[in-house]
Write an enzyme that holds these catalytic residues in place. Sequence first.
Site, PDB file in Angstrom:
ATOM      1  N   CYS A  69      40.958  35.376  32.914  1.00  0.00           N
ATOM      2  CA  CYS A  69      40.807  36.320  34.026  1.00  0.00           C
ATOM      3  C   CYS A  69      39.720  35.886  34.992  1.00  0.00           C
ATOM      4  O   CYS A  69      38.562  35.715  34.601  1.00  0.00           O
ATOM      5  CB  CYS A  69      40.514  37.719  33.490  1.00  0.00           C
ATOM      6  SG  CYS A  69      40.229  38.936  34.792  1.00  0.00           S
ATOM      7  N   ARG A  72      36.520  38.953  36.421  1.00  0.00           N
ATOM      8  CA  ARG A  72      35.640  39.597  35.456  1.00  0.00           C
ATOM      9  C   ARG A  72      34.301  40.093  35.982  1.00  0.00           C
ATOM     10  O   ARG A  72      33.549  40.740  35.249  1.00  0.00           O
ATOM     11  CB  ARG A  72      35.402  38.645  34.266  1.00  0.00           C
ATOM     12  CG  ARG A  72      36.611  38.537  33.381  1.00  0.00           C
ATOM     13  CD  ARG A  72      36.374  37.573  32.236  1.00  0.00           C
ATOM     14  NE  ARG A  72      36.708  36.193  32.568  1.00  0.00           N
ATOM     15  CZ  ARG A  72      36.382  35.139  31.828  1.00  0.00           C
ATOM     16  NH1 ARG A  72      35.663  35.322  30.738  1.00  0.00           N
ATOM     17  NH2 ARG A  72      36.754  33.923  32.180  1.00  0.00           N
ATOM     18  N   TRP A 241      43.073  44.918  40.017  1.00  0.00           N
ATOM     19  CA  TRP A 241      43.847  44.860  41.260  1.00  0.00           C
ATOM     20  C   TRP A 241      44.439  43.461  41.372  1.00  0.00           C
ATOM     21  O   TRP A 241      44.046  42.555  40.648  1.00  0.00           O
ATOM     22  CB  TRP A 241      42.989  45.187  42.478  1.00  0.00           C
ATOM     23  CG  TRP A 241      41.728  44.389  42.569  1.00  0.00           C
ATOM     24  CD1 TRP A 241      41.588  43.078  42.944  1.00  0.00           C
ATOM     25  CD2 TRP A 241      40.404  44.863  42.273  1.00  0.00           C
ATOM     26  NE1 TRP A 241      40.268  42.710  42.895  1.00  0.00           N
ATOM     27  CE2 TRP A 241      39.505  43.784  42.493  1.00  0.00           C
ATOM     28  CE3 TRP A 241      39.882  46.100  41.848  1.00  0.00           C
ATOM     29  CZ2 TRP A 241      38.133  43.894  42.295  1.00  0.00           C
ATOM     30  CZ3 TRP A 241      38.516  46.198  41.654  1.00  0.00           C
ATOM     31  CH2 TRP A 241      37.663  45.118  41.888  1.00  0.00           C
ATOM     32  N   GLU A 246      49.060  35.897  43.001  1.00  0.00           N
ATOM     33  CA  GLU A 246      49.916  36.279  41.859  1.00  0.00           C
ATOM     34  C   GLU A 246      51.293  36.699  42.362  1.00  0.00           C
ATOM     35  O   GLU A 246      52.315  36.416  41.734  1.00  0.00           O
ATOM     36  CB  GLU A 246      49.292  37.452  41.088  1.00  0.00           C
ATOM     37  CG  GLU A 246      47.940  37.160  40.489  1.00  0.00           C
ATOM     38  CD  GLU A 246      47.432  38.354  39.706  1.00  0.00           C
ATOM     39  OE1 GLU A 246      46.654  39.147  40.276  1.00  0.00           O
ATOM     40  OE2 GLU A 246      47.826  38.512  38.525  1.00  0.00           O
TER      41      GLU A 246
HETATM   42  N1  ARG Z   1      50.120  38.003  37.131  1.00  0.00           N
HETATM   43  C1  ARG Z   1      50.618  39.282  36.751  1.00  0.00           C
HETATM   44  C2  ARG Z   1      51.566  39.785  37.820  1.00  0.00           C
HETATM   45  O1  ARG Z   1      51.730  39.163  38.815  1.00  0.00           O
HETATM   46  C3  ARG Z   1      49.512  40.293  36.544  1.00  0.00           C
HETATM   47  C4  ARG Z   1      48.374  39.854  35.624  1.00  0.00           C
HETATM   48  C5  ARG Z   1      47.118  40.670  35.791  1.00  0.00           C
HETATM   49  N2  ARG Z   1      46.615  40.557  37.127  1.00  0.00           N
HETATM   50  C6  ARG Z   1      45.552  41.213  37.629  1.00  0.00           C
HETATM   51  N3  ARG Z   1      45.223  41.007  38.855  1.00  0.00           N
HETATM   52  N4  ARG Z   1      44.858  42.056  36.876  1.00  0.00           N
HETATM   53  O2  ARG Z   1      52.139  40.845  37.728  1.00  0.00           O
END
Ligand code: ARG
Length: 366
Positions: A69, A72, A241, A246
């Site tokens: 992560c 953090r 968030w 991602e």
């Molecule tokens: N990578 C995953 C997604 O796109 C979520 C993982 C957690 N991501 C976060 N920003 N807490 O759905």
Amino acid sequence: MPPEPPPFTDPEQAAEFIRQFHREQPAAGAPKPRLRAVLDEIDRTGSYLHTPAELAYGAKLAWRNAARCIGRLYWRSLVVRDLRHLSSADDIATECFEHLRTAGNGGRIRPVISVFAPDRPGRPAARILNQQLVRYAGHQVDGAVVGDPAGAVLAARARDLGWKCAEERFDVLPLIIQERPGERPVWYELPDGTTLEVPLSHPGYEWFAELGLRWYAVPAISDMTLEIGGVRYPTAPFNGWYMGTEIGARNLADADRYDMLGTVAERLGLDTSSDRTLWRDRALIELNIAVLHSFQEAGVTIADHHTESERFLKHIAQEKRLGRPTPADWSWIVPPVSGALTPVYHRYYDPVDPEQRPAFTAREPW
Ligand code: ARG
């Protein structure tokens, strides 16, 4: 005489956590009396109950220890919902919906974890079958998948259980909860108002909105076990968030997800005849611009990878001042676009110890 079976909850892990808790939270007093009480409780019952303060701090430590992560820096701010008294599917579903409302917070996303009843001796906890509280379904249509291929298995399961939906590209999956091993899981449609979503547009290209893309605001992982001091909480959904990449560089771009780069490149009028024109790379950047722009316009918290990278280095420096290492997994920390443009690329990290606890671990089958 055969040797006694080991207790359900490992007393050594319990002791290690209690010591760490009292070391880092001196206001909790001396560890000795609590340590004695915990070991005695394990002796008598096979396990022990965390105090609310132990649970809250343990959950934060699990986040602090999450080597993959990048987010953090804010581990202390995690909102911990102590729902250990709840174990029925109905109650879990109701509180998962409340989790999404609290975390979504009208767009100002708050990191939240909801901790339901743990595994107890002879009484395994219920399980949420979804990978995340909110995710889109994938539907097999004429040999192709409509929607998110990552949501195809669960959508099929939901359909087997009687779930019906229009089979479009962004159908939010129902929450599926199994109370006990072997029991028929129960599904719950997410009520209106629980799922904040953002339709995607681009600041420079009007046509982008016509692609009909969208994404949800709260990434809430629901298929990992929270392990604290030898106690396992398999039902403990948690969220932070989003970082834009991602969504823009993985969920909507990966060939085995929404696979949008070809479509975006075509609308951009790029020369797709050769890899060497870097048409994928150019389309990828525009897609990521659209994600960040749209969330911002909608007033929904999202981080860009430059900012989140700097925050992570700040976190490492802060932990170092406190005399603590920050184990990290380079291949997960470095963002999937523009890696070397971010400072997290240009360094190594403290080694990851897979045995470190508290932790979020892959959930084992029943
Ligand atoms: N990578 C995953 C997604 O796109 C979520 C993982 C957690 N991501 C976060 N920003 N807490 O759905």
